[in-house]
Design an enzyme around this catalytic site. Structure first.
Site, mmCIF file in Angstrom:
data_model
loop_
_atom_site.group_PDB
_atom_site.id
_atom_site.type_symbol
_atom_site.label_atom_id
_atom_site.label_comp_id
_atom_site.label_asym_id
_atom_site.label_seq_id
_atom_site.Cartn_x
_atom_site.Cartn_y
_atom_site.Cartn_z
ATOM 1 N N LYS A 86 -12.013 -6.467 -24.935
ATOM 2 C CA LYS A 86 -12.899 -7.646 -24.889
ATOM 3 C C LYS A 86 -14.352 -7.232 -24.644
ATOM 4 O O LYS A 86 -15.261 -7.664 -25.344
ATOM 5 C CB LYS A 86 -12.447 -8.621 -23.780
ATOM 6 C CG LYS A 86 -10.992 -9.053 -23.887
ATOM 7 C CD LYS A 86 -10.591 -10.001 -22.773
ATOM 8 C CE LYS A 86 -10.670 -9.404 -21.365
ATOM 9 N NZ LYS A 86 -9.701 -8.302 -21.105
ATOM 10 N N ARG A 128 -8.662 -18.091 -17.154
ATOM 11 C CA ARG A 128 -7.538 -17.198 -16.929
ATOM 12 C C ARG A 128 -6.310 -17.932 -16.392
ATOM 13 O O ARG A 128 -5.272 -17.308 -16.180
ATOM 14 C CB ARG A 128 -7.966 -16.147 -15.914
ATOM 15 C CG ARG A 128 -8.419 -14.829 -16.558
ATOM 16 C CD ARG A 128 -8.021 -13.818 -15.650
ATOM 17 N NE ARG A 128 -8.347 -12.461 -15.544
ATOM 18 C CZ ARG A 128 -9.413 -11.776 -15.792
ATOM 19 N NH1 ARG A 128 -10.449 -12.322 -16.316
ATOM 20 N NH2 ARG A 128 -9.466 -10.504 -15.529
ATOM 21 N N ARG A 143 -11.589 4.659 -18.672
ATOM 22 C CA ARG A 143 -12.798 3.843 -18.892
ATOM 23 C C ARG A 143 -13.943 4.252 -17.964
ATOM 24 O O ARG A 143 -13.763 4.428 -16.771
ATOM 25 C CB ARG A 143 -12.454 2.365 -18.658
ATOM 26 C CG ARG A 143 -13.689 1.464 -18.572
ATOM 27 C CD ARG A 143 -13.399 0.026 -18.875
ATOM 28 N NE ARG A 143 -12.557 -0.647 -17.894
ATOM 29 C CZ ARG A 143 -12.143 -1.911 -18.025
ATOM 30 N NH1 ARG A 143 -12.473 -2.612 -19.108
ATOM 31 N NH2 ARG A 143 -11.380 -2.449 -17.103
ATOM 32 N N ARG A 184 -14.571 1.690 -12.443
ATOM 33 C CA ARG A 184 -14.227 0.534 -11.623
ATOM 34 C C ARG A 184 -13.158 0.890 -10.609
ATOM 35 O O ARG A 184 -12.218 1.596 -10.918
ATOM 36 C CB ARG A 184 -13.737 -0.608 -12.522
ATOM 37 C CG ARG A 184 -14.862 -1.467 -13.049
ATOM 38 C CD ARG A 184 -14.393 -2.398 -14.115
ATOM 39 N NE ARG A 184 -13.260 -3.239 -13.699
ATOM 40 C CZ ARG A 184 -12.780 -4.221 -14.441
ATOM 41 N NH1 ARG A 184 -13.311 -4.492 -15.614
ATOM 42 N NH2 ARG A 184 -11.757 -4.930 -14.014
ATOM 43 N N ARG A 225 -2.639 -6.411 -12.149
ATOM 44 C CA ARG A 225 -3.483 -7.171 -13.081
ATOM 45 C C ARG A 225 -2.674 -7.615 -14.297
ATOM 46 O O ARG A 225 -2.850 -8.719 -14.810
ATOM 47 C CB ARG A 225 -4.685 -6.327 -13.503
ATOM 48 C CG ARG A 225 -5.719 -6.160 -12.386
ATOM 49 C CD ARG A 225 -6.578 -4.933 -12.563
ATOM 50 N NE ARG A 225 -7.516 -5.023 -13.651
ATOM 51 C CZ ARG A 225 -8.126 -3.968 -14.190
ATOM 52 N NH1 ARG A 225 -7.879 -2.746 -13.737
ATOM 53 N NH2 ARG A 225 -8.980 -4.139 -15.175
HETATM 54 P P1 ADP Z 1 -10.145 -7.061 -16.907
HETATM 55 O O1 ADP Z 1 -10.639 -5.689 -17.174
HETATM 56 O O2 ADP Z 1 -8.835 -7.078 -16.185
HETATM 57 O O3 ADP Z 1 -10.168 -7.977 -18.076
HETATM 58 P P2 ADP Z 1 -12.231 -8.535 -15.410
HETATM 59 O O4 ADP Z 1 -13.427 -7.694 -15.318
HETATM 60 O O5 ADP Z 1 -12.261 -9.689 -16.352
HETATM 61 O O6 ADP Z 1 -10.997 -7.588 -15.683
HETATM 62 O O7 ADP Z 1 -11.860 -9.111 -13.966
HETATM 63 C C1 ADP Z 1 -11.798 -8.298 -12.829
HETATM 64 C C2 ADP Z 1 -11.235 -9.110 -11.664
HETATM 65 O O8 ADP Z 1 -12.094 -10.226 -11.382
HETATM 66 C C3 ADP Z 1 -9.870 -9.732 -11.916
HETATM 67 O O9 ADP Z 1 -8.811 -8.850 -11.635
HETATM 68 C C4 ADP Z 1 -9.907 -10.936 -10.946
HETATM 69 O O10 ADP Z 1 -9.672 -10.531 -9.607
HETATM 70 C C5 ADP Z 1 -11.343 -11.389 -11.035
HETATM 71 N N1 ADP Z 1 -11.554 -12.416 -12.092
HETATM 72 C C6 ADP Z 1 -12.332 -12.307 -13.198
HETATM 73 N N2 ADP Z 1 -12.309 -13.437 -13.930
HETATM 74 C C7 ADP Z 1 -11.489 -14.295 -13.276
HETATM 75 C C8 ADP Z 1 -11.041 -15.623 -13.517
HETATM 76 N N3 ADP Z 1 -11.432 -16.314 -14.609
HETATM 77 N N4 ADP Z 1 -10.204 -16.194 -12.612
HETATM 78 C C9 ADP Z 1 -9.813 -15.525 -11.519
HETATM 79 N N5 ADP Z 1 -10.176 -14.275 -11.231
HETATM 80 C C10 ADP Z 1 -11.012 -13.655 -12.091
HETATM 81 P P1 ADP Z 2 -11.513 -5.147 -21.521
HETATM 82 O O1 ADP Z 2 -12.931 -5.671 -21.449
HETATM 83 O O2 ADP Z 2 -10.643 -5.992 -22.393
HETATM 84 O O3 ADP Z 2 -10.913 -4.896 -20.166
HETATM 85 P P2 ADP Z 2 -12.773 -2.737 -22.622
HETATM 86 O O4 ADP Z 2 -13.472 -3.256 -23.841
HETATM 87 O O5 ADP Z 2 -13.596 -2.411 -21.453
HETATM 88 O O6 ADP Z 2 -11.572 -3.734 -22.233
HETATM 89 O O7 ADP Z 2 -11.938 -1.447 -23.066
HETATM 90 C C1 ADP Z 2 -11.219 -0.660 -22.121
HETATM 91 C C2 ADP Z 2 -11.367 0.834 -22.468
HETATM 92 O O8 ADP Z 2 -10.738 1.112 -23.716
HETATM 93 C C3 ADP Z 2 -12.803 1.308 -22.609
HETATM 94 O O9 ADP Z 2 -12.917 2.601 -22.074
HETATM 95 C C4 ADP Z 2 -13.067 1.292 -24.121
HETATM 96 O O10 ADP Z 2 -13.998 2.298 -24.498
HETATM 97 C C5 ADP Z 2 -11.688 1.549 -24.700
HETATM 98 N N1 ADP Z 2 -11.431 0.782 -25.931
HETATM 99 C C6 ADP Z 2 -11.885 -0.457 -26.237
HETATM 100 N N2 ADP Z 2 -11.453 -0.845 -27.456
HETATM 101 C C7 ADP Z 2 -10.688 0.183 -27.926
HETATM 102 C C8 ADP Z 2 -9.948 0.398 -29.144
HETATM 103 N N3 ADP Z 2 -9.912 -0.541 -30.100
HETATM 104 N N4 ADP Z 2 -9.284 1.562 -29.287
HETATM 105 C C9 ADP Z 2 -9.326 2.497 -28.302
HETATM 106 N N5 ADP Z 2 -9.989 2.362 -27.138
HETATM 107 C C10 ADP Z 2 -10.673 1.220 -26.949
#
Ligand code: ADP
Ligand code: ADP
Ligand code: ADP
Length: 213
Positions: free
Chosen positions: A13, A88, A127, A160, A171
């Site tokens: 994402k 979420r 990551r 992170r 998660r």
């Molecule tokens: P991910 O890499 O899992 O997609 P995010 O960066 O979106 O993680 O979220 C990190 C943390 O922030 C989540 O594990 C949760 O604790 C909190 N969080 C983020 N967005 C939401 C939401 N919409 N509702 C509840 N908790 C959230």
């Molecule tokens: P999210 O926001 O859904 O938690 P990220 O976009 O941060 O996920 O991606 C998580 C990790 O995987 C990052 O280190 C990113 O560089 C890598 N990544 C993202 N998209 C791809 C893909 N299509 N194939 C392989 N690795 C990916």
């Protein structure tokens, strides 16, 4: 355009968001990024959210709905937005619908980053992030030119605290139990597009462009 990105941690994402954002001039609202900034700044909200986030559980619906309600009022969001990591839970989706109804708008598309759980541990544990820009790297799939350093600014990258195999497990549990029902909620409205998120980033981008054109 008003878009929602839904997918498990590591589904891509955050990697696709900047591309979509620039192409369609949208604002990017990532609740995870906003919460991490609040934790780092030790704001009252950040102090409440910290422990829950470190355990990989979801923070309360009211807390994130408040953040999103404020953020969507920004001028940069008036042309449209990408919601990344929100809603979420079904309760958050219902609150969002109410907010949009009041403005006379609605969600155009929900992008479902579909991917098998087995791929995610390698993506998450590799990551690296440039905190101020949101640029994402991966030790194996997208390494920076110099390890631990952002290609563009030369500033240090960070990992992170919740990007460990153990926290990923909770998660993912939260995703399947609380967030997958949100996809069904929008499926009933006929606005979901399913993406092959396990493919390389460029191929995912092409699929996104097809859906949005
Ligand atoms: P991910 O890499 O899992 O997609 P995010 O960066 O979106 O993680 O979220 C990190 C943390 O922030 C989540 O594990 C949760 O604790 C909190 N969080 C983020 N967005 C939401 C939401 N919409 N509702 C509840 N908790 C959230
Ligand atoms: P999210 O926001 O859904 O938690 P990220 O976009 O941060 O996920 O991606 C998580 C990790 O995987 C990052 O280190 C990113 O560089 C890598 N990544 C993202 N998209 C791809 C893909 N299509 N194939 C392989 N690795 C990916
Ligand atoms: P190509 O033009 O050969 O597809 P790419 O630069 O798109 O080259 O990527 C080569 C491989 O590196 C891809 O298969 C993809 O899995 C990985 N990759 C590229 N960019 C990223 C990224 N941001 N995050 C994770 N993996 C990436």
């Amino acid at each position: 355009k008003r878009l929602i990105l839904i997918g498990p941690p590591g589904s891509g994402k955050g990697t696709q968001s900047p591309i979509i954002k620039d192409e369609y001039c949208l604002c990017h609202l990532a609740t995870g990024d906003m919460l991490r900034a609040a934790v780092a700044a030790k704001t009252p909200l950040g102090i409440i959210a910290k422990e829950t986030m470190e355990k990989g559980e979801l923070v309360s619906d009211d807390l994130v709905v408040g953040i999103i309600d404020d953020a969507m009022k920004k001028p940069s969001c008036q042309k449209g937005f990408i919601l990344d990591g929100f809603p979420r839970t079904v309760a958050q989706a219902e609150k969002l619908d109410e907010m949009l109804q009041k403005q006379g708008t609605k969600i155009d598309k929900v992008l479902d980053f579909a991917i098998d759980d087995s791929i995610l541990e390698e993506r998450i544990t590799g990551r690296w992030i440039h905190a101020s820009s949101g640029r994402t790297y991966h030790t194996k799939f997208a390494p920076p030119k110099v390890p631990g350093i952002d290609d563009v600014t030369g500033e240090p990258l960070m990992q992170r605290k919740d990007d460990t195999a153990a926290v990923l497990k909770s998660r993912l549990e939260a995703f399947h139990r609380q967030t997958e029902p949100v996809i069904d909620y929008y499926n009933k409205k006929g606005v979901v597009a399913k993406l092959p998120a396990e493919k390389p980033p460029k191929e995912v981008t092409i699929e996104v462009q097809k859906v949005l054109s």
